[in-house]
Design a protein around this motif. Structure first.
Motif, PDB file in Angstrom:
ATOM      1  N   ASP A 395      39.034  82.068   7.149  1.00  0.00           N
ATOM      2  CA  ASP A 395      37.772  81.477   7.579  1.00  0.00           C
ATOM      3  C   ASP A 395      37.775  81.295   9.112  1.00  0.00           C
ATOM      4  O   ASP A 395      38.838  81.137   9.693  1.00  0.00           O
ATOM      5  CB  ASP A 395      37.601  80.105   6.930  1.00  0.00           C
ATOM      6  CG  ASP A 395      37.625  80.161   5.415  1.00  0.00           C
ATOM      7  OD1 ASP A 395      36.951  81.028   4.844  1.00  0.00           O
ATOM      8  OD2 ASP A 395      38.341  79.348   4.790  1.00  0.00           O
ATOM      9  N   ALA A 402      31.482  81.307  12.825  1.00  0.00           N
ATOM     10  CA  ALA A 402      30.925  80.916  11.527  1.00  0.00           C
ATOM     11  C   ALA A 402      29.403  81.052  11.517  1.00  0.00           C
ATOM     12  O   ALA A 402      28.802  81.334  10.473  1.00  0.00           O
ATOM     13  CB  ALA A 402      31.323  79.485  11.192  1.00  0.00           C
ATOM     14  N   ASP A 403      28.772  80.856  12.677  1.00  0.00           N
ATOM     15  CA  ASP A 403      27.320  80.934  12.773  1.00  0.00           C
ATOM     16  C   ASP A 403      26.814  82.331  13.106  1.00  0.00           C
ATOM     17  O   ASP A 403      25.602  82.568  13.120  1.00  0.00           O
ATOM     18  CB  ASP A 403      26.819  79.968  13.856  1.00  0.00           C
ATOM     19  CG  ASP A 403      27.003  78.505  13.464  1.00  0.00           C
ATOM     20  OD1 ASP A 403      27.097  78.229  12.250  1.00  0.00           O
ATOM     21  OD2 ASP A 403      27.057  77.654  14.370  1.00  0.00           O
ATOM     22  N   TYR A 407      28.770  87.999  10.919  1.00  0.00           N
ATOM     23  CA  TYR A 407      29.752  87.416   9.995  1.00  0.00           C
ATOM     24  C   TYR A 407      29.066  86.978   8.706  1.00  0.00           C
ATOM     25  O   TYR A 407      29.560  87.245   7.600  1.00  0.00           O
ATOM     26  CB  TYR A 407      30.453  86.231  10.658  1.00  0.00           C
ATOM     27  CG  TYR A 407      31.307  85.433   9.697  1.00  0.00           C
ATOM     28  CD1 TYR A 407      32.532  85.924   9.241  1.00  0.00           C
ATOM     29  CD2 TYR A 407      30.884  84.198   9.223  1.00  0.00           C
ATOM     30  CE1 TYR A 407      33.318  85.214   8.350  1.00  0.00           C
ATOM     31  CE2 TYR A 407      31.662  83.464   8.332  1.00  0.00           C
ATOM     32  CZ  TYR A 407      32.869  83.980   7.903  1.00  0.00           C
ATOM     33  OH  TYR A 407      33.634  83.259   7.009  1.00  0.00           O
ATOM     34  N   LYS A 408      27.934  86.325   8.841  1.00  0.00           N
ATOM     35  CA  LYS A 408      27.228  85.864   7.641  1.00  0.00           C
ATOM     36  C   LYS A 408      26.770  87.038   6.785  1.00  0.00           C
ATOM     37  O   LYS A 408      26.842  86.976   5.550  1.00  0.00           O
ATOM     38  CB  LYS A 408      26.041  84.993   8.042  1.00  0.00           C
ATOM     39  CG  LYS A 408      26.454  83.629   8.580  1.00  0.00           C
ATOM     40  CD  LYS A 408      25.266  82.708   8.768  1.00  0.00           C
ATOM     41  CE  LYS A 408      25.721  81.306   9.146  1.00  0.00           C
ATOM     42  NZ  LYS A 408      24.607  80.343   9.219  1.00  0.00           N
ATOM     43  N   MET A 411      29.673  88.213   4.684  1.00  0.00           N
ATOM     44  CA  MET A 411      30.121  87.320   3.619  1.00  0.00           C
ATOM     45  C   MET A 411      29.043  87.024   2.581  1.00  0.00           C
ATOM     46  O   MET A 411      29.338  86.466   1.521  1.00  0.00           O
ATOM     47  CB  MET A 411      30.602  86.003   4.229  1.00  0.00           C
ATOM     48  CG  MET A 411      31.665  86.154   5.302  1.00  0.00           C
ATOM     49  SD  MET A 411      33.127  87.070   4.744  1.00  0.00           S
ATOM     50  CE  MET A 411      33.794  85.897   3.575  1.00  0.00           C
ATOM     51  N   ARG A 412      27.815  87.399   2.870  1.00  0.00           N
ATOM     52  CA  ARG A 412      26.699  86.977   2.021  1.00  0.00           C
ATOM     53  C   ARG A 412      26.761  87.554   0.608  1.00  0.00           C
ATOM     54  O   ARG A 412      26.190  86.975  -0.331  1.00  0.00           O
ATOM     55  CB  ARG A 412      25.376  87.371   2.681  1.00  0.00           C
ATOM     56  CG  ARG A 412      24.231  86.417   2.378  1.00  0.00           C
ATOM     57  CD  ARG A 412      22.960  86.830   3.113  1.00  0.00           C
ATOM     58  NE  ARG A 412      23.084  86.772   4.546  1.00  0.00           N
ATOM     59  CZ  ARG A 412      22.980  85.647   5.265  1.00  0.00           C
ATOM     60  NH1 ARG A 412      22.779  84.501   4.646  1.00  0.00           N
ATOM     61  NH2 ARG A 412      23.097  85.684   6.574  1.00  0.00           N
ATOM     62  N   LEU A 418      29.494  81.226   1.553  1.00  0.00           N
ATOM     63  CA  LEU A 418      29.026  80.581   2.777  1.00  0.00           C
ATOM     64  C   LEU A 418      28.553  79.157   2.511  1.00  0.00           C
ATOM     65  O   LEU A 418      28.832  78.247   3.293  1.00  0.00           O
ATOM     66  CB  LEU A 418      27.904  81.407   3.403  1.00  0.00           C
ATOM     67  CG  LEU A 418      28.316  82.745   4.010  1.00  0.00           C
ATOM     68  CD1 LEU A 418      27.091  83.542   4.430  1.00  0.00           C
ATOM     69  CD2 LEU A 418      29.248  82.544   5.204  1.00  0.00           C
ATOM     70  N   GLU A 419      27.852  78.971   1.406  1.00  0.00           N
ATOM     71  CA  GLU A 419      27.358  77.638   1.074  1.00  0.00           C
ATOM     72  C   GLU A 419      28.512  76.668   0.843  1.00  0.00           C
ATOM     73  O   GLU A 419      28.468  75.513   1.285  1.00  0.00           O
ATOM     74  CB  GLU A 419      26.470  77.701  -0.170  1.00  0.00           C
ATOM     75  CG  GLU A 419      25.186  78.485   0.013  1.00  0.00           C
ATOM     76  CD  GLU A 419      25.357  79.989  -0.172  1.00  0.00           C
ATOM     77  OE1 GLU A 419      24.346  80.717  -0.131  1.00  0.00           O
ATOM     78  OE2 GLU A 419      26.502  80.446  -0.359  1.00  0.00           O
ATOM     79  N   PHE A 421      31.631  76.968   2.046  1.00  0.00           N
ATOM     80  CA  PHE A 421      32.276  76.757   3.342  1.00  0.00           C
ATOM     81  C   PHE A 421      31.512  75.713   4.148  1.00  0.00           C
ATOM     82  O   PHE A 421      32.095  74.761   4.687  1.00  0.00           O
ATOM     83  CB  PHE A 421      32.352  78.080   4.105  1.00  0.00           C
ATOM     84  CG  PHE A 421      32.957  77.975   5.474  1.00  0.00           C
ATOM     85  CD1 PHE A 421      34.319  78.078   5.641  1.00  0.00           C
ATOM     86  CD2 PHE A 421      32.161  77.768   6.591  1.00  0.00           C
ATOM     87  CE1 PHE A 421      34.897  77.975   6.908  1.00  0.00           C
ATOM     88  CE2 PHE A 421      32.709  77.670   7.852  1.00  0.00           C
ATOM     89  CZ  PHE A 421      34.089  77.768   8.015  1.00  0.00           C
ATOM     90  N   GLU A 422      30.217  75.875   4.235  1.00  0.00           N
ATOM     91  CA  GLU A 422      29.408  74.960   5.033  1.00  0.00           C
ATOM     92  C   GLU A 422      29.371  73.551   4.446  1.00  0.00           C
ATOM     93  O   GLU A 422      29.240  72.567   5.176  1.00  0.00           O
ATOM     94  CB  GLU A 422      27.995  75.532   5.180  1.00  0.00           C
ATOM     95  CG  GLU A 422      27.964  76.783   6.061  1.00  0.00           C
ATOM     96  CD  GLU A 422      26.671  77.569   5.951  1.00  0.00           C
ATOM     97  OE1 GLU A 422      25.761  77.125   5.196  1.00  0.00           O
ATOM     98  OE2 GLU A 422      26.563  78.631   6.604  1.00  0.00           O
TER      99      GLU A 422
END
Length: 474
Positions: A395, A402-403, A407-408, A411-412, A418-419, A421-422
């Motif tokens: 991570d 991360a933002d 990257y998103k 990982m989506r 992502l949810e 992790f956040e």
């Protein structure tokens, strides 16, 4: 990532022997050498003038690295570092089953065969007090040594604090010297097989009681739904410190429990409190009802592999342990693995334990200025973004990565990653009490957990553990 962690018996023996060496421990936190102040500030203060990536052009730095996807990303990008700085990096890579043996022997010898190296944040508690680690704080604070683009504020603060310690047993993290830098980490959450959950009409657990119930249901009903040999939940069970630190310690902390209480600098074992005993009984009961048949031999590898092979319906462990099974084509279960924060504690807590692969500098290095440029680059935005997007360096330790949209996007495709992790990132920290006997204490704790799983009374076993540790820690 600690998903390559094996039993550390050799590491413990080597570290214990090294810590007992009077000539080494007498040197204090700076190891002597060119650091007359003993805190890393002398070498750092020698760097003056405007920041310059080329200030050590022509120097060679030696790195000791653990075989790991993060290492692969680093090595693939080293040409960028050399082009930027003119510094050459020579490196040795060892598999983790003997990596820490090699590192411990080298540090304890005082030879400084390596200038920089990988270490886990827990190892700061072992390597810091004898003076083997450079305090990086003076380097970070010197604008001549550190470029503005490094942007310390971009790190998730809980990760940076995890490598910062006063070197005093029981003292909280986030104070004192910065003995390593976070480089790659993992949070401990639940991953689950969406196919079996769908067929059995199940939803991820929001409480620990629900998790234990789910594990039992899957073990009983999954075979009849076409999942031959599937059990409910994979968690570690071998006689190793690594058994305690992922799922067990996460749920333990979410229940508001502590490994030790600290009063006036004295540590008192707390894993035998009535609440801790009740939780430990419940954890062992969950494993009995819904875990693997050979649980006492289970390391991260068996847990991760069983999720990927559709043998385990759930995994409570490092998110990366599930990630490497979930990516496309990686395992029979790839495409059918989702992520969830895991059960909340009674008060809604999502306190989560973590593992951090960090980078440190040898306090005896004769190339500290060049070594600091390497550490600065390796933990910088440019390299870490590249590692996360083009390799498997997850991570992110930096908020900007991360933002990052790329990257998103990468990982989506992993449902809930992502949810999750956040949701947990800000509540994730090292939940253990810092102290030099950490590895010995947690390995003994794992042995006690095995005894309880085997049928021995939890109160008597944990009382015995607490009595034993009280004489070793504090």
């Amino acid at each position: 990532m600690n998903t390559h962690v094996h039993d550390r018996r050799r590491f413990l023996a080597l570290a214990a022997g090294a810590a007992a060496a009077p000539l080494l421990t007498a040197c204090g936190a700076g190891f002597g050498g060119d650091d007359s102040k003993g805190d890393g500030s002398a070498a750092a203060d020698d760097v003056t003038g405007s920041f310059d990536w080329k200030r050590e052009k022509g120097t060679t730095v030696k790195a000791l690295l653990n075989k790991h996807p993060y290492t692969d990303a680093l090595i693939a990008d080293l040409k960028s570092f050399t082009a930027k700085t003119g510094i050459k990096v020579e490196y040795d890579v060892f598999p983790e089953d003997n990596y820490f043996d090699k590192l411990t022997v080298d540090l304890s010898s005082g030879r400084a065969s390596y200038d920089v190296f990988m270490l886990g944040a827990y190892m700061v508690w072992q390597y810091g007090p004898p003076g083997w680690l450079e305090d990086l704080g003076p380097w970070m604070r010197n604008s001549s040594a550190t470029g503005a683009e490094w942007d310390q504020a971009d790190f998730f603060p809980n990760l940076l604090q995890a490598d910062q310690w006063s070197l005093k047993a029981g003292a909280p993290l986030g104070q004192g010297g910065q003995y390593a830098l976070p480089w790659g980490w993992e949070t401990n959450v639940v991953a689950y097989n969406t196919e079996v959950f769908g067929k059995l009409g199940l939803k991820p657990a929001e409480t620990f009681d629900e998790l234990a119930e789910l594990a039992g249901i899957i073990k009983r009903k999954a075979p009849g739904a076409g999942f031959d040999g599937m059990y409910g939940i994979a968690v570690r069970g071998s006689r190793s410190w690594a058994t305690i630190h992922p799922g067990f310690m996460t749920m333990y902390a979410r229940n508001g429990l502590k490994d030790f209480t600290v009063d006036g600098g004295k540590l008192t074992p707390a894993m035998n409190s009535p609440e801790a005993v009740a939780f430990t009984e419940d954890w062992a009961g969950m494993v009995k009802r819904g875990g693997p048949p050979s649980w006492t031999s289970y390391t991260w590898y068996q847990c991760s592999s069983d999720l990927g092979a559709k043998k385990a319906g759930m995994l409570f462990d490092a998110d990366t342990a599930a990630y490497f099974q979930a990516v496309k084509g990686a395992s029979p279960a790839s495409g059918k693995i989702a992520f969830h924060p895991g059960p909340k504690g009674p008060d809604g807590s999502l306190a989560t334990n973590m593992w951090i692969w960090s980078l440190g500098m040898n306090a005896r290095s004769e190339k500290k200025s060049a070594s600091w440029l390497f550490l600065q680059w390796a933990t910088g935005k440019e390299h870490l973004r590249k590692g996360a997007i083009t390799h498997n360096h997850i991570d992110p330790v930096r908020k900007s990565v991360a933002d990052d949209a790329a990257y998103k996007d990468k990982m989506r495709h992993l449902p809930g990653f992502l949810e999750t992790f956040e949701t947990v990132v800000d509540q994730t920290k090292i939940q253990f009490t810092p102290q030099a006997q950490f590895f010995d204490a947690t390995t003994s704790w794992a042995a006690a957990l095995q005894e309880i799983y085997g049928g021995k009374g939890a109160q008597s076993v944990l009382d015995g553990l607490a009595d034993d540790l009280a004489g070793k820690v504090g």
